[in-house]
Write a protein that holds these residues in place. Sequence first.
Motif, mmCIF file in Angstrom:
data_model
loop_
_atom_site.group_PDB
_atom_site.id
_atom_site.type_symbol
_atom_site.label_atom_id
_atom_site.label_comp_id
_atom_site.label_asym_id
_atom_site.label_seq_id
_atom_site.Cartn_x
_atom_site.Cartn_y
_atom_site.Cartn_z
ATOM 1 N N SER A 62 16.313 -47.693 7.676
ATOM 2 C CA SER A 62 17.754 -48.288 7.560
ATOM 3 C C SER A 62 17.310 -49.545 6.947
ATOM 4 O O SER A 62 17.952 -50.361 6.376
ATOM 5 N N LEU A 63 15.876 -50.081 7.056
ATOM 6 C CA LEU A 63 15.418 -51.321 6.283
ATOM 7 C C LEU A 63 15.186 -51.139 5.027
ATOM 8 O O LEU A 63 15.085 -52.076 4.297
ATOM 9 N N GLY A 64 15.350 -49.927 4.614
ATOM 10 C CA GLY A 64 14.866 -49.841 3.223
ATOM 11 C C GLY A 64 13.743 -50.133 2.696
ATOM 12 O O GLY A 64 12.615 -50.135 3.516
ATOM 13 N N SER A 65 13.360 -50.718 1.584
ATOM 14 C CA SER A 65 12.107 -51.272 0.936
ATOM 15 C C SER A 65 12.081 -52.638 0.528
ATOM 16 O O SER A 65 11.505 -53.189 -0.217
ATOM 17 N N ASP B 52 9.617 -61.204 4.589
ATOM 18 C CA ASP B 52 8.804 -61.095 5.307
ATOM 19 C C ASP B 52 9.190 -60.495 6.508
ATOM 20 O O ASP B 52 8.697 -59.836 7.419
ATOM 21 N N ASP B 53 10.288 -60.949 7.259
ATOM 22 C CA ASP B 53 11.020 -60.668 8.561
ATOM 23 C C ASP B 53 11.148 -59.231 8.507
ATOM 24 O O ASP B 53 10.929 -58.636 9.538
ATOM 25 N N VAL B 54 11.807 -58.622 7.297
ATOM 26 C CA VAL B 54 12.086 -57.057 7.369
ATOM 27 C C VAL B 54 10.541 -56.439 7.572
ATOM 28 O O VAL B 54 10.578 -55.313 7.995
ATOM 29 N N SER B 55 9.803 -56.907 6.753
ATOM 30 C CA SER B 55 8.484 -56.235 6.516
ATOM 31 C C SER B 55 7.742 -56.270 7.882
ATOM 32 O O SER B 55 7.033 -55.453 8.179
ATOM 33 N N ARG B 56 7.833 -57.456 8.752
ATOM 34 C CA ARG B 56 7.266 -57.564 9.935
ATOM 35 C C ARG B 56 7.993 -56.698 10.865
ATOM 36 O O ARG B 56 7.301 -55.834 11.789
ATOM 37 N N ASN B 57 9.201 -56.259 10.983
ATOM 38 C CA ASN B 57 10.084 -55.494 11.716
ATOM 39 C C ASN B 57 9.605 -53.923 11.405
ATOM 40 O O ASN B 57 9.500 -53.191 12.336
ATOM 41 N N ARG B 58 9.485 -53.845 10.091
ATOM 42 C CA ARG B 58 8.910 -52.567 9.775
ATOM 43 C C ARG B 58 7.443 -52.009 10.349
ATOM 44 O O ARG B 58 7.441 -50.907 10.959
ATOM 45 N N ASP C 95 7.057 -53.649 23.243
ATOM 46 C CA ASP C 95 7.178 -53.515 21.820
ATOM 47 C C ASP C 95 8.842 -53.384 21.508
ATOM 48 O O ASP C 95 9.403 -54.086 20.631
ATOM 49 N N ILE C 96 9.431 -52.423 22.182
ATOM 50 C CA ILE C 96 10.792 -52.107 21.947
ATOM 51 C C ILE C 96 11.793 -53.340 22.316
ATOM 52 O O ILE C 96 12.695 -53.779 21.665
ATOM 53 N N GLU C 97 11.292 -53.935 23.346
ATOM 54 C CA GLU C 97 12.071 -55.231 23.902
ATOM 55 C C GLU C 97 11.903 -56.340 22.753
ATOM 56 O O GLU C 97 12.901 -57.224 22.574
ATOM 57 N N GLY C 98 10.876 -56.314 22.185
ATOM 58 C CA GLY C 98 10.728 -57.425 21.085
ATOM 59 C C GLY C 98 11.178 -57.114 19.411
ATOM 60 O O GLY C 98 11.106 -58.003 18.812
ATOM 61 N N LEU C 99 11.860 -55.927 19.487
ATOM 62 C CA LEU C 99 12.369 -55.552 18.361
ATOM 63 C C LEU C 99 13.408 -56.454 17.735
ATOM 64 O O LEU C 99 14.460 -56.769 18.709
ATOM 65 N N ASP C 100 13.451 -56.487 16.468
ATOM 66 C CA ASP C 100 14.559 -57.290 15.716
ATOM 67 C C ASP C 100 15.680 -56.364 15.537
ATOM 68 O O ASP C 100 15.748 -55.968 14.439
ATOM 69 N N THR C 101 16.577 -56.153 16.658
ATOM 70 C CA THR C 101 17.681 -54.851 16.125
ATOM 71 C C THR C 101 18.638 -55.249 17.084
ATOM 72 O O THR C 101 18.536 -55.855 17.996
#
Length: 220
Positions: free
Chosen positions: A88-91, A95-101, A136-142
């Motif tokens: 869902s994050l796509g390509s 920076d924040d999206v890349s880090r989340n990926r 790590d799940i707790e720290g996910l930006d979602t």
Amino acid sequence: MEGTDSNIQTMGKEELIKAVIAKHEQYIATYTAEFEQLAKTVDTRNSELESGVKKSTEADVSQKEIAEEKKNMYADAVIKELEALKESLGSVSQDDVSRNRKDIEKIIAEVKDFNSQKKDDTFEDKEKLYNAAADDIEGLDTDAGKAKEIRANLDNAFEACKVLYGILEDENAKKAQMKAAAEAAAQKSPAEAKSDAKRYEWLGRRILSHKDALEYWKGI
């Protein structure tokens, strides 16, 4: 006076029955302790004990398969949810999206490692991987609801893992007992082994006899 005599006789009978019951219970306890001790070394391949052991082993195998299937099912659900989240994050290369990926990829790797079954893996190894993935799940930006759903499936996988390793631990303990019993039996002479086998069978018959008698006296 007749009433008094009757009460005395009744009390005497009750005390007698209690004494008989206590005697049978004592015999059962004593004989059972010796019977169970001999069962560790006596060759019982032709006895009903073999059937009981076989059923116990089959039950363990069945429970182990169920626990493993549950662990796999919930772990696979976690991985699928994470992969969908990553997709869902796509390509986007922000920076924040890349880090989340990268965070998602790290959790997927942890869960896959958690769900794999290597020969030398211990429960402690699995617990460390579970804790790492959970943190790590707790720290996910979602979305909080999505993270909670993923965590719930991970928790279910871990609970199944605990059951699985509990069964494996029991299996190893049984194998160790069987090995020790075989070694002890191998050290005995044929005459000793034969004597133990006879004693084992005699104890079994006596235990059953005393149990029958106990049931009779308790029913009076």
